[in-house]
Design a protein around this motif. Structure first.
Motif, mmCIF file in Angstrom:
data_model
loop_
_atom_site.group_PDB
_atom_site.id
_atom_site.type_symbol
_atom_site.label_atom_id
_atom_site.label_comp_id
_atom_site.label_asym_id
_atom_site.label_seq_id
_atom_site.Cartn_x
_atom_site.Cartn_y
_atom_site.Cartn_z
ATOM 1 N N THR A 230 40.984 19.659 20.305
ATOM 2 C CA THR A 230 40.489 18.406 19.734
ATOM 3 C C THR A 230 41.270 17.214 20.261
ATOM 4 O OG1 THR A 230 39.834 19.562 17.707
ATOM 5 C CG2 THR A 230 40.067 17.174 17.583
ATOM 6 N N SER A 231 42.591 17.339 20.334
ATOM 7 C CA SER A 231 43.431 16.226 20.780
ATOM 8 C C SER A 231 43.206 15.894 22.246
ATOM 9 C CB SER A 231 44.913 16.557 20.547
ATOM 10 O OG SER A 231 45.191 16.706 19.170
ATOM 11 N N LEU A 232 43.026 16.922 23.072
ATOM 12 C CA LEU A 232 42.825 16.690 24.503
ATOM 13 C C LEU A 232 41.447 16.123 24.805
ATOM 14 C CD1 LEU A 232 44.535 19.919 25.888
ATOM 15 C CD2 LEU A 232 45.413 17.581 26.022
ATOM 16 N N GLU A 233 40.522 16.249 23.864
ATOM 17 C CA GLU A 233 39.183 15.690 24.048
ATOM 18 C C GLU A 233 39.119 14.221 23.678
ATOM 19 O OE1 GLU A 233 36.728 18.161 21.645
ATOM 20 O OE2 GLU A 233 36.558 19.767 23.146
ATOM 21 N N SER A 234 40.122 13.729 22.934
ATOM 22 C CA SER A 234 40.103 12.342 22.477
ATOM 23 C C SER A 234 41.109 11.507 23.257
ATOM 24 C CB SER A 234 40.428 12.253 20.984
ATOM 25 O OG SER A 234 40.621 10.915 20.579
ATOM 26 N N PRO A 235 40.670 10.495 23.985
ATOM 27 C CA PRO A 235 41.615 9.681 24.779
ATOM 28 C C PRO A 235 42.548 8.839 23.922
ATOM 29 C CG PRO A 235 39.418 8.724 24.845
ATOM 30 C CD PRO A 235 39.275 10.048 24.158
ATOM 31 N N VAL A 236 42.275 8.739 22.624
ATOM 32 C CA VAL A 236 43.136 7.923 21.752
ATOM 33 C C VAL A 236 43.885 8.779 20.740
ATOM 34 C CG1 VAL A 236 41.745 5.844 22.000
ATOM 35 C CG2 VAL A 236 41.202 7.467 20.170
ATOM 36 N N ARG A 338 39.203 11.919 32.555
ATOM 37 C CA ARG A 338 37.835 12.139 33.041
ATOM 38 C C ARG A 338 37.145 13.261 32.264
ATOM 39 N NH1 ARG A 338 40.688 14.490 37.640
ATOM 40 N NH2 ARG A 338 40.130 16.707 37.858
ATOM 41 N N MET A 339 37.649 13.468 31.028
ATOM 42 C CA MET A 339 37.042 14.395 30.065
ATOM 43 C C MET A 339 37.120 15.853 30.508
ATOM 44 S SD MET A 339 36.411 12.174 27.840
ATOM 45 C CE MET A 339 35.613 13.207 26.608
ATOM 46 N N ARG A 340 38.180 16.213 31.219
ATOM 47 C CA ARG A 340 38.384 17.609 31.582
ATOM 48 C C ARG A 340 39.654 18.142 30.918
ATOM 49 N NH1 ARG A 340 35.476 20.306 35.169
ATOM 50 N NH2 ARG A 340 36.221 21.970 33.800
ATOM 51 N N GLY A 341 39.817 17.821 29.661
ATOM 52 C CA GLY A 341 40.935 18.361 28.903
ATOM 53 C C GLY A 341 40.897 19.864 28.795
ATOM 54 N N ASP A 342 39.705 20.451 29.044
ATOM 55 C CA ASP A 342 39.599 21.911 29.012
ATOM 56 C C ASP A 342 40.458 22.549 30.103
ATOM 57 O OD1 ASP A 342 37.657 20.607 30.745
ATOM 58 O OD2 ASP A 342 36.894 22.625 31.183
ATOM 59 N N LEU A 343 40.578 21.870 31.255
ATOM 60 C CA LEU A 343 41.434 22.386 32.323
ATOM 61 C C LEU A 343 42.905 22.326 31.910
ATOM 62 C CD1 LEU A 343 39.737 20.674 35.411
ATOM 63 C CD2 LEU A 343 39.362 22.995 34.524
#
Length: 475
Positions: A230-236, A338-343
């Motif tokens: 959740t945290s890595l998906e949110s830039p803030v 760039r919304m690749r927090g999954d990596l």
């Protein structure tokens, strides 16, 4: 709204000082008391004081400096007092003091004589930097006016070295206030706040550093991997932005301290390797940078604890959250943006067990220092580690009478912090070999294991439950 968790010791200290103010009213002398509160940024100092004021229910003003000019800071103080619960605060607007000396005198006038009150000045290092002779003016105002009122003055700051200097022997405000250090939430506080079992609370402590702002974004009972996703998906998210904001406030982007900190955060621990990782900087430059980082409490420099002197100094990032952020988040911020927090999350999964095994060591040592003595081991004035240059001998826990050169070793131990692998006979044999390399004495052996112990021959064993309980002990 999540209830206020932890800080009971600190709240008790502040209540005790306010009680001293109350008790001194009418007894002659100066009833005023001052406390200098310091701690790293975002550790919850201001929230602690806000909670104290909520519980105390006395007239108070809470003023926060913002790093502006002396004139702007003074205007903010006037506005804060005017809008406070201090009786007569509106006088600040009517009188409009144009100098800090006049503002301090007027503040003393509006403080009640027949009831305790609290004056809070937050981010004091900004005032020390921006207001000429601020410390001298504060000292004179305290000695001549403020301390003669039944007031509790709380001076708060995040720059650890400057707050320590405020009370230094050669400075004007020396011995006017007692010192309080506010650290991060401990694993027991985190377990209570997030509804986590002890082992998971240690994981949360390593990720969040016990910073309340980050902990508040961790859902009650939420698993670590869900929180990270959740945290890595949110830039803030606080996990992403808190470290950068803290570093920006303490180190300008061009400062060499940032490069050195980045090298240490990447896992480099020796002086030579840090210099290489920081771009081959000169040793004199590196020495200055590390001294600054140590002075600010960002980096810890440690020597092996043994009965022989050693020059094998090692460095580590002192704050667990900053250590996590430097290792896993900052190097990959571009892909997160760039919304690749999954990596990034998968990269954390791959390295987590090895990284955690070393990162948990300072927390374990602190827990044992709080826990001992118990029925098995004596209290240890020092709990550190031991290593050689080539790392052929490494001992996670060394209890001793002093550091770095001990006269007596009290115990040696190993930390095994794996989910499904208990401390076993192989681990004990390795610990025996390392003890033999350090001393011929039959020093007691200790095991700290996340998932239990399956062998005999240890003087004491500890797991997550016992370690978390160390922070619940009274005092």
């Amino acid at each position: 709204m999540r209830r206020f968790i932890g800080r009971q010791h600190e709240l008790g200290v502040l209540r005790g000082v306010l009680d001293q103010v109350r008790a001194a009213m009418g007894a002659g002398g100066a009833p005023g008391q001052c406390v200098l509160i310091r701690g790293r940024r975002r550790v919850g100092k201001s929230s602690l004081v806000e909670e104290f004021l909520r519980q105390a229910e006395v007239p108070a003003v809470f003023y926060t400096a913002a790093g502006q000019s002396a004139e702007q800071e003074l205007a903010e103080l006037v506005e804060a007092v005017a809008g406070s619960t201090l009786p007569g605060g509106e006088l600040f607007v009517e009188e409009a003091p144009g100098q800090w000396n006049a503002a301090f005198r007027l503040l003393a006038e509006v403080l009640p004589d027949d009831a305790p009150s609290v004056v809070v000045m937050d981010e004091v290092p900004y005032l020390m930097n921006r207001v000429d002779a601020f410390e001298g003016m504060l000292q004179r105002a305290w000695d001549r006016q403020l301390s003669r009122k039944p007031v509790l003055l709380l001076l708060i700051g995040s720059d650890l070295s400057m707050m320590e200097a405020l009370n230094d022997y050669a400075r004007p405000f020396h011995q006017r206030g007692r010192e309080m250090v506010v650290g991060p939430l401990n694993p027991a506080d985190i377990a209570d706040m997030l509804g986590l079992p002890p082992a998971a609370a240690f994981d949360a402590a390593l990720v969040t550093g016990g910073l309340p702002l980050i902990c508040r974004e961790w859902g009650a009972g939420q698993g670590m991997w869900d929180f990270l996703r959740t945290s890595l998906e949110s830039p803030v998210s606080a996990l992403l932005v808190s470290a950068e904001r803290s570093l920006a406030a303490e180190f300008p982007p061009q400062a060499m301290g940032r490069e050195v900190l980045r090298a240490i955060g990447s896992g480099e621990r020796t002086f030579t390797n840090i210099a290489r990782a920081a771009g081959g900087i000169a040793h004199t430059t590196l020495s200055r940078a590390t001294e600054l980082l140590i002075e600010k409490g960002v980096v810890a420099a440690e020597l092996p604890v043994s009965m022989r002197p050693s020059k094998e100094r090692r460095y580590r990032v002192a704050d667990p959250y900053l250590r996590f952020w430097l290792a896993f988040v900052e190097p990959h911020m571009a892909e997160i943006e760039r919304m690749r927090g999954d990596l990034t999350l998968e990269r954390i999964r791959e390295r987590w067990t090895a990284w955690r095994g070393r990162a948990v060591e300072p927390l374990v040592r602190e827990a044992l220092a709080r826990l001992l003595p118990d029925g098995d081991l004596p209290a240890a004035p020092v709990i550190g580690g031991y290593w050689t240059r080539g790392n052929d001998v490494e001992i996670d826990l060394v209890g001793a009478d002093r550091e770095p050169v001990a006269k007596r070793l009290l115990f040696l131990g190993s930390i095994k912090w794996l989910e499904r692998s208990p401390f076993d006979a192989h681990d004990l044999a390795a610990l025996h070999r390392h003890r033999a390399a350090l001393t011929d004495d039959p020093v007691p052996l200790v095991a700290v294991s996340r998932s239990g112990v399956k062998c005999q021959g240890l003087t004491a064993t500890y797991g997550p439950d016992e370690l978390v309980a160390a922070w619940r002990r009274p005092g």
